[in-house]
Design an enzyme around this catalytic site. Sequence first.
Site, short mmCIF file in Angstrom:
data_model
loop_
_atom_site.label_atom_id
_atom_site.label_comp_id
_atom_site.label_asym_id
_atom_site.label_seq_id
_atom_site.Cartn_x
_atom_site.Cartn_y
_atom_site.Cartn_z
N GLY A 39 38.24 43.06 36.88
CA GLY A 39 37.92 43.73 35.60
C GLY A 39 37.00 44.93 35.80
O GLY A 39 37.11 45.93 35.08
N ALA A 70 31.83 41.62 42.51
CA ALA A 70 31.36 41.77 43.89
C ALA A 70 30.81 43.16 44.11
O ALA A 70 31.09 44.09 43.35
CB ALA A 70 32.53 41.54 44.84
N GLY A 117 54.90 45.54 44.31
CA GLY A 117 54.43 46.29 45.48
C GLY A 117 55.34 47.47 45.80
O GLY A 117 55.64 48.27 44.92
N LYS A 131 49.93 40.69 34.15
CA LYS A 131 50.40 41.61 35.20
C LYS A 131 50.54 40.84 36.51
O LYS A 131 49.77 41.03 37.44
CB LYS A 131 49.41 42.78 35.38
CG LYS A 131 49.99 43.90 36.23
CD LYS A 131 49.00 44.45 37.25
CE LYS A 131 48.72 43.59 38.42
NZ LYS A 131 49.80 43.25 39.35
N ASP A 137 44.91 46.81 40.28
CA ASP A 137 43.85 47.15 39.29
C ASP A 137 44.10 48.55 38.71
O ASP A 137 43.91 48.78 37.51
CB ASP A 137 42.46 47.14 39.95
CG ASP A 137 42.07 45.75 40.43
OD1 ASP A 137 42.59 44.77 39.89
OD2 ASP A 137 41.23 45.67 41.36
N GLU A 166 29.33 39.56 48.03
CA GLU A 166 29.70 40.83 48.67
C GLU A 166 31.03 40.61 49.37
O GLU A 166 31.26 39.54 49.96
CB GLU A 166 28.68 41.21 49.73
CG GLU A 166 27.43 41.86 49.18
CD GLU A 166 26.42 42.09 50.29
OE1 GLU A 166 26.15 43.25 50.60
OE2 GLU A 166 25.92 41.11 50.85
N1 LIG Z 1 53.80 50.62 49.01
C1 LIG Z 1 53.90 51.09 47.76
N2 LIG Z 1 54.61 52.21 47.48
C2 LIG Z 1 54.69 52.72 46.24
N3 LIG Z 1 54.11 52.15 45.17
C3 LIG Z 1 53.40 51.03 45.36
C4 LIG Z 1 53.24 50.42 46.66
N4 LIG Z 1 52.47 49.32 46.52
C5 LIG Z 1 52.14 49.24 45.23
N5 LIG Z 1 52.69 50.25 44.51
C6 LIG Z 1 52.58 50.50 43.07
O1 LIG Z 1 51.47 49.81 42.54
C7 LIG Z 1 51.90 48.74 41.68
C8 LIG Z 1 50.98 47.54 41.84
O2 LIG Z 1 51.05 47.06 43.17
P1 LIG Z 1 51.21 45.51 43.58
O3 LIG Z 1 52.44 44.95 43.00
O4 LIG Z 1 51.03 45.47 45.06
O5 LIG Z 1 49.97 44.86 42.80
P2 LIG Z 1 48.98 43.70 43.26
O6 LIG Z 1 49.66 42.76 44.20
O7 LIG Z 1 48.39 43.16 42.03
O8 LIG Z 1 47.93 44.57 44.05
P3 LIG Z 1 46.44 44.21 44.49
O9 LIG Z 1 46.56 43.84 45.93
O10 LIG Z 1 45.72 45.47 44.26
O11 LIG Z 1 45.99 43.06 43.61
C9 LIG Z 1 53.35 48.48 42.08
O12 LIG Z 1 54.09 47.92 41.03
C10 LIG Z 1 53.83 49.90 42.41
O13 LIG Z 1 54.13 50.60 41.22
MG LIG Z 2 46.71 41.86 41.75
#
Ligand SMILES: Nc1ncnc2c1ncn2[C@@H]1O[C@H](COP(=O)(O)OP(=O)(O)OP(=O)(O)O)[C@@H](O)[C@H]1O
Ligand SMILES: [Mg+2]
Length: 312
Positions: free
Chosen positions: A41, A12, A226, A185, A256, A91
């Site tokens: 990616g 995008a 998260g 992941k 990412d 987009e």
């Molecule tokens: N609020 C937070 N505070 C501290 N660290 C965070 C927070 N949110 C994410 N992280 C860090 O970033 C890593 C990846 O975040 P998350 O688990 O939200 O991935 P995701 O759901 O794949 O994210 P995305 O929405 O980018 O796809 C977490 O394991 C943590 O180490």
């Molecule tokens: Mg993700």
Amino acid sequence: MTDIVTITPNPAVDLSTVVDKILPVAKLRGQSQRRDPGGGGINVARVIRRLGGDARAIYPVGGAIGKLLRQLLDKEDIASHTWMIAGETRENFFVDEISAGKQYRFILPGPRLHEVEWKQCLKLVAALEPFPRFLVASGSLPDGVPDDFYAQVARIAKQRGARFVLDTSGPALAAATAEGVDLIKPNLREMRELTGSEPSDAYAWEVAAKQLVETGKATVVALTMGHLGAALVTRDEVLRAPPIPITPRSAVGAGDSFLAALIWRLASGASRADSFRLAVAAGAAALLHPGTELCRPDDVARLAGQVTIETA
Ligand SMILES: Nc1ncnc2c1ncn2[C@@H]1O[C@H](COP(=O)(O)OP(=O)(O)OP(=O)(O)O)[C@@H](O)[C@H]1O
Ligand SMILES: [Mg+2]
């Protein structure tokens, strides 16, 4: 030599702006405009580049937006392997509402790919010369692409002796893990979908991740939770990282950035624990600044010093 190639079937261009307040009917005057390359990616390749590494990106190019995407990546000095498609590259649209400190993310579906178009991607991957050591596929599959697309990529990687890394969700993730991949992941939602279970705490989630390893679905599970942190699970060890205390200003790109830092360090020969440390720092760093900006290298370096890794 580039050791890392990323694949983004549904890339995008992310258009973002900032408004004071979101109201219906009124003309909302954007205070700025910014266009960034987007898609799983592609973002992984961009973060690796920012951190000082090198990654090539494979993605389809459709219409004027597709050409713009390529130009934006050229500017960031990322080598592209592309093929043309009939539809228009999508987009996405992001709006930061200052008065409420909220971010709105509009993710559009993107073009439908014809069979010949997605098969072209597989041909491109199979023909990579030299073949990378790490093939990282990330993001959703566009309409028209079969659920086992990433499973087919996994097979190519296996034949060529490369490590296949996957960050996706739903049936595409299930089909690829049935084939067996080197590293996934999942976030908690993706783990829930993949395992069909609802573990009650972080420990139970790690057990669920371990089962994925023991049943041959993935050699490594990088489970990201998260604001609850992350775990890196392999057959013989579980590494745990509590979250770094930060105030998130954005919800974009933590996953990412985490994956990019992890793979970049692993590809550079760093230990699993060191790679995991940088990944946790990069995930948190992505959230420090509003808008669509990815993690900044100075934030990643600073936060890495705050990450604690525990061995289960
Ligand atoms: N609020 C937070 N505070 C501290 N660290 C965070 C927070 N949110 C994410 N992280 C860090 O970033 C890593 C990846 O975040 P998350 O688990 O939200 O991935 P995701 O759901 O794949 O994210 P995305 O929405 O980018 O796809 C977490 O394991 C943590 O180490
Ligand atoms: Mg993700």
